[in-house]
Design a protein around this motif. Sequence first.
Motif: not given
Length: 272
Positions: A38-39, A42, A72, A76
Amino acid sequence: MTSFLTKFHSRRDNLQSLLCIGIDPELEKLPQVCLDSKSPLVHFAETIVRYTHTNAVAWKPNIAFFERLGAEGYFALEHMVHLMKEVSPEVPIVMDAKRGDLANTAKEYAKYFFQTLKVDALTVNPYMGRDSLVPYLDLGGYLFVLGLTSNPSSADFQKLKTNPKDVFLYEEVSDQMARLEESYPGQVGLVVGGTHPSEIQSLRKRHPRLCFLIPGFGAQGGDLPSIIQASGKEALINSSRGITLSTLAENFGEVSKKKSEEVHLQMNQLFL
């Protein structure tokens, strides 16, 4: 807040190492397992921090690789900094941002890095002079000031001779930073590229007290024994891609841990 140098010296002496692990998550070079999450940033940062923190004398995240993704990316970045503090609070964080601006602008940068993020140190560009550095120092932050960088074209400006002193510009920068450090003891260091071992040695003789941040080892070709011999123990030697982006395999965290252990052991053997 514990000072950067206190944390660095404690970690250095405990590990008998100078290893600074750089985190430069270039999106196009991330393992597919990260890109599928999703990220991606991250996922990547969490994995690297959890697998390699036992070998890190310091962390050096490069903010550019997070900024490119906007909100985003900043999420992160801030998540990663919080995780670093949770997993290994004794490891200092050097934010590689190379900021350089004046007055209120510099104050705002300083507040973000040292009050909001609460990192331990920051890389800055001294081209605009002392006025661009003091706002950070007045907030108690530690600065690694660009002196002689590792890139091939660093000579374009940094190795120009100054008049009437007839010294290289990077030497003049180092001299001024040493004087600034007298006014702000324990808050000023110098970035010196690992691709310049003879210059590192001359700068170390010139400024025995200044802490050096030395990029350019590993993927950029710097030779570790030469760097350590030239710099002594008052230095952080950074490796980024050589540790964190050495494979696209799903087990990249385990590979990164092994790579960091290899460098750690090599530094143990060379530790002065």
